[in-house]
Motif scaffolding. Structure first.
Motif, PDB file in Angstrom:
ATOM      1  N   ASP A 216     -34.960 -56.295 -16.074  1.00  0.00           N
ATOM      2  CA  ASP A 216     -34.643 -57.580 -16.701  1.00  0.00           C
ATOM      3  C   ASP A 216     -33.469 -57.462 -17.673  1.00  0.00           C
ATOM      4  O   ASP A 216     -32.780 -58.454 -17.937  1.00  0.00           O
ATOM      5  N   LEU A 217     -33.253 -56.240 -18.187  1.00  0.00           N
ATOM      6  CA  LEU A 217     -32.147 -55.998 -19.120  1.00  0.00           C
ATOM      7  C   LEU A 217     -30.885 -55.528 -18.398  1.00  0.00           C
ATOM      8  O   LEU A 217     -29.901 -55.172 -19.040  1.00  0.00           O
ATOM      9  N   GLY A 218     -30.920 -55.540 -17.074  1.00  0.00           N
ATOM     10  CA  GLY A 218     -29.726 -55.216 -16.304  1.00  0.00           C
ATOM     11  C   GLY A 218     -29.376 -53.747 -16.251  1.00  0.00           C
ATOM     12  O   GLY A 218     -28.192 -53.391 -16.089  1.00  0.00           O
ATOM     13  N   VAL A 219     -30.371 -52.865 -16.353  1.00  0.00           N
ATOM     14  CA  VAL A 219     -30.101 -51.421 -16.297  1.00  0.00           C
ATOM     15  C   VAL A 219     -29.703 -51.022 -14.883  1.00  0.00           C
ATOM     16  O   VAL A 219     -30.281 -51.475 -13.893  1.00  0.00           O
ATOM     17  N   LEU A 220     -28.693 -50.147 -14.777  1.00  0.00           N
ATOM     18  CA  LEU A 220     -28.121 -49.768 -13.489  1.00  0.00           C
ATOM     19  C   LEU A 220     -28.977 -48.764 -12.721  1.00  0.00           C
ATOM     20  O   LEU A 220     -29.038 -48.798 -11.491  1.00  0.00           O
ATOM     21  N   SER A 221     -29.613 -47.843 -13.441  1.00  0.00           N
ATOM     22  CA  SER A 221     -30.393 -46.803 -12.778  1.00  0.00           C
ATOM     23  C   SER A 221     -31.309 -46.126 -13.785  1.00  0.00           C
ATOM     24  O   SER A 221     -31.046 -46.147 -15.004  1.00  0.00           O
ATOM     25  N   ILE A 222     -32.383 -45.528 -13.272  1.00  0.00           N
ATOM     26  CA  ILE A 222     -33.274 -44.687 -14.065  1.00  0.00           C
ATOM     27  C   ILE A 222     -33.178 -43.280 -13.495  1.00  0.00           C
ATOM     28  O   ILE A 222     -33.369 -43.059 -12.303  1.00  0.00           O
ATOM     29  N   GLU A 223     -32.876 -42.327 -14.362  1.00  0.00           N
ATOM     30  CA  GLU A 223     -32.596 -40.964 -13.921  1.00  0.00           C
ATOM     31  C   GLU A 223     -33.769 -40.024 -14.216  1.00  0.00           C
ATOM     32  O   GLU A 223     -34.249 -39.955 -15.346  1.00  0.00           O
ATOM     33  N   GLN A 224     -34.222 -39.341 -13.212  1.00  0.00           N
ATOM     34  CA  GLN A 224     -35.145 -38.203 -13.251  1.00  0.00           C
ATOM     35  C   GLN A 224     -36.320 -38.388 -14.216  1.00  0.00           C
ATOM     36  O   GLN A 224     -36.439 -37.690 -15.226  1.00  0.00           O
TER      37      GLN A 224
END
Length: 372
Positions: A216-224
């Motif tokens: 919802d906050l427009g984060v591009l990716s979540i890493e590891q």
């Protein structure tokens, strides 16, 4: 062009702000300095190739030098410096069972590529298949701290021209979301935001809930979010994620990347020259990503200038770059050991077209920061 001699110089340089008492904190712990080894590979025709051994793991670069430097250099002495794959095979035979050894092998192989480039007058990207782009989109990491401290870090990076930041998370879910929300509210929708858990998250149910909040906050990716070999777990949680899942610590050498592709464990692979074992193997992973339709970007240990120059050359030659990359490791330190300034402009790393890696040593800085 035979490899005649290899010299090693251990180097330690403080992180930016460390002298003022600031601590660079991630889910992996605190790290106020960079500890690496400069490789000088001398050939029988007078060329000196430069490489860098970089590692944030266990004993750092200097510890790797103590444990495996002589053994690896002995394995390649006398080889033709153009014989990259033979050198890799001989180094693998000399030290076969250590992931950390990949970082040292990368430093030697990097110096071989630099020597070849200097001998032929070609930039390393030409030796990797040719230039695919003139610039690489960047992200700048944001260390852990209070919400206010993280927002202040982002403000500095935005003022410096960066369009994407990578927020270190992984210890406190609620605090992490608060920090990302505060960054989004202050800097608006145009700022790219990545988050990197460095294997720190464990609770799957809460993680999925947080992933939707971050989406919802427009984060591009979540890493590891999880440990490296938990590929099945990563694959299952990826199916429930509203955000692309990036793998980092899961991807070292090409065999790891192949395992992750087979497991459908990640949308994007964050690949390091050091952890891959060098430029040849990191290009193998880049080509695998191209074939498998997996996103590719470049990570940073972070390295000093020589290692950063190698990452830049990889990024110029890689068949695809799908995500803002960390090709700015040298900017995280108070100083560097190269004479040149690697060009960064408007949030992009720009091509360097000089022979080899395109950098040279500043011997005054070497004298200042060497630890032997």
């Amino acid at each position: 062009m035979k490899i005649e001699k290899i010299e090693y110089i251990p180097i330690r340089i403080p992180k930016r702000g460390a002298k003022g008492g600031k601590v660079w904190k991630t889910a992996l712990g605190n790290n106020p300095f960079g500890d690496a080894v400069i490789v000088l590979l001398h050939t029988d025709n007078g060329i000196c190739g430069l490489g860098e051994v970089s590692s944030i793991w266990d004993t750092y670069g200097s510890g790797l030098l103590r444990d495996m430097g002589q053994k690896l250099s002995d394995s390649v002495l006398g080889l033709d410096a153009f014989s990259i794959t033979e050198a890799i095979a001989k180094m693998d035979k000399a030290i076969a069972w250590s992931k950390n050894a990949l970082c040292f092998k990368a430093g030697i192989e990097m110096a071989m590529y630099d020597a070849i480039g200097k001998s032929t007058g070609l930039p390393v990207y030409q030796l990797l298949g040719g230039k695919r782009r003139e610039r690489i989109p960047l992200s700048h990491s944001v260390a852990m701290g209070t919400v206010e401290e993280r927002v202040a870090q982002v403000e500095q990076h935005v003022k410096a021209g960066f369009h994407t930041v990578k927020v270190k998370v992984g210890i406190d879910f609620e605090d992490d979301v608060k920090a990302v929300r505060a960054i989004r509210e202050k800097f608006g929708p145009k700022l790219g935001i990545r988050v990197d858990a460095n294997m720190g998250w464990r609770d799957e149910k809460t993680l999925i809930k947080v992933a939707y909040q971050l989406a919802d906050l427009g984060v591009l990716s979540i890493e590891q979010p999880f440990a490296p070999r938990e590929l099945l777990r990563l694959s299952k949680i990826r199916e429930k994620f509203p955000i692309p899942l990036m793998l980092d610590e899961s991807i070292w050498e090409p065999a790891d990347a192949l395992d992750a592709v087979r497991a459908n464990a990640g949308d994007i692979f964050n690949v390091y020259v050091s952890e891959s074992g060098g430029l040849y193997r990191s290009m193998q992973i880049a080509n695998l990503c191209e074939l498998a339709g997996v996103g590719f970007c470049i990570g940073s240990m972070p390295e000093f200038g020589i290692g950063t120059a190698a990452e830049l050359q990889l990024g110029l030659a890689a068949p695809r770059i799908d995500h803002p990359s960390d090709v700015i490791g040298n900017l995280y330190f108070e100083d560097d050991v190269i004479k040149e300034t690697l060009p960064v402009e408007d949030g992009y790393a720009l091509a360097v077209d000089r022979p080899g890696l395109g950098v040279s040593l500043d011997w005054d800085k070497i004298k200042k920061y060497r630890t032997d």
